[in-house]
Design a protein around this motif. Structure first.
Motif, PDB file in Angstrom:
ATOM      1  N   ARG A  98       9.703  41.502  45.382  1.00 52.70           N
ATOM      2  CA  ARG A  98       9.738  41.643  46.841  1.00 52.70           C
ATOM      3  C   ARG A  98      10.687  40.574  47.385  1.00 52.70           C
ATOM      4  O   ARG A  98      10.676  39.433  46.961  1.00 52.70           O
ATOM      5  N   CYS A  99      11.543  40.956  48.293  1.00 47.17           N
ATOM      6  CA  CYS A  99      12.485  40.039  48.960  1.00 47.17           C
ATOM      7  C   CYS A  99      13.474  39.393  47.989  1.00 47.17           C
ATOM      8  O   CYS A  99      13.891  38.259  48.178  1.00 47.17           O
ATOM      9  N   ASN A 103      16.898  46.787  45.910  1.00 44.23           N
ATOM     10  CA  ASN A 103      16.093  47.924  46.344  1.00 44.23           C
ATOM     11  C   ASN A 103      15.192  48.381  45.198  1.00 44.23           C
ATOM     12  O   ASN A 103      15.422  49.418  44.589  1.00 44.23           O
ATOM     13  N   CYS A 108      13.782  50.728  50.069  1.00 43.87           N
ATOM     14  CA  CYS A 108      13.981  49.415  50.706  1.00 43.87           C
ATOM     15  C   CYS A 108      12.713  48.846  51.340  1.00 43.87           C
ATOM     16  O   CYS A 108      12.776  47.842  52.042  1.00 43.87           O
ATOM     17  N   GLU A 111      12.162  45.200  50.824  1.00 44.12           N
ATOM     18  CA  GLU A 111      13.172  44.280  51.343  1.00 44.12           C
ATOM     19  C   GLU A 111      13.246  44.225  52.863  1.00 44.12           C
ATOM     20  O   GLU A 111      13.458  43.160  53.423  1.00 44.12           O
ATOM     21  N   CYS A 118      10.197  39.910  54.723  1.00 42.31           N
ATOM     22  CA  CYS A 118      11.249  39.112  54.090  1.00 42.31           C
ATOM     23  C   CYS A 118      12.006  38.293  55.125  1.00 42.31           C
ATOM     24  O   CYS A 118      12.235  38.759  56.238  1.00 42.31           O
ATOM     25  N   CYS A 136      19.784  46.721  50.225  1.00 41.82           N
ATOM     26  CA  CYS A 136      19.105  47.216  51.421  1.00 41.82           C
ATOM     27  C   CYS A 136      19.745  46.743  52.722  1.00 41.82           C
ATOM     28  O   CYS A 136      20.247  47.542  53.488  1.00 41.82           O
TER      29      CYS A 136
END
Length: 160
Positions: A98-99, A103, A108, A111, A118, A136
């Motif tokens: 995550r973050c 992607n 997305c 993100e 994020c 993303c």
């Protein structure tokens, strides 16, 4: 002698009862390199990045990051802190994905959506609307001015 035997039996019974009591779960949450969510090994020192858990490679000394109890029914068998659920209820990624600018969910949601929470693009990233499905809302700065369009408005080639 009967009293001693009775005391011994009582001690054994209470010891057995204590052994059968459910143990409090071990807190496995830790911070892996790059401030990412991790899995704490039994040695209470080694912190394995979430995406290294259940990857068929033992990263903990005793292999606890690959045990059937942990990896048997992914993602349900994993502790919640290791999992990020994408907007598609059937899709998930490891929490350290995550973050990360990529992607990983395919839509997305790991993100850009509020669920992911994020921060804005970091120093190593350029904020734009990417043309490649891989990214993303940011592209790595190393892709700037490389003669290839990565952003819709070509900002990666003219501004970045």
């Amino acid at each position: 002698s009967a009293l001693a035997l009775l005391v011994l039996v009582a001690a054994l019974a209470s010891g057995l009862a204590l052994a059968l009591l459910p143990r409090a779960p071990v807190n496995r949450l830790c911070t892996a390199p790059n401030n990412k969510t991790g899995f704490l090994c039994d040695d209470r020192v080694t912190c394995v990045p979430a995406s290294w858990v259940c990857d068929r490679v033992s990263n903990c000394r005793n292999g606890e990051d690959e045990q059937e109890q942990l990896c048997g029914d992914l993602p349900h068998s994993l502790p919640g802190h290791l999992v990020f659920y994408c907007s598609n209820p059937r899709s998930w990624v490891f929490a350290d994905q995550r973050c990360n600018g990529m992607n990983d969910c395919g839509d997305c949601s790991d993100e850009t959506w509020s669920l992911a929470a994020c921060p804005p693009c970091g120093q190593e990233w350029w904020s734009c609307s990417p043309v490649h499905f891989e990214f993303c809302s940011c592209i790595p700065r190393r892709l700037c001015r490389d003669g290839i369009q990565h952003c819709l408005g070509w900002s990666d080639e003219f501004v970045c």
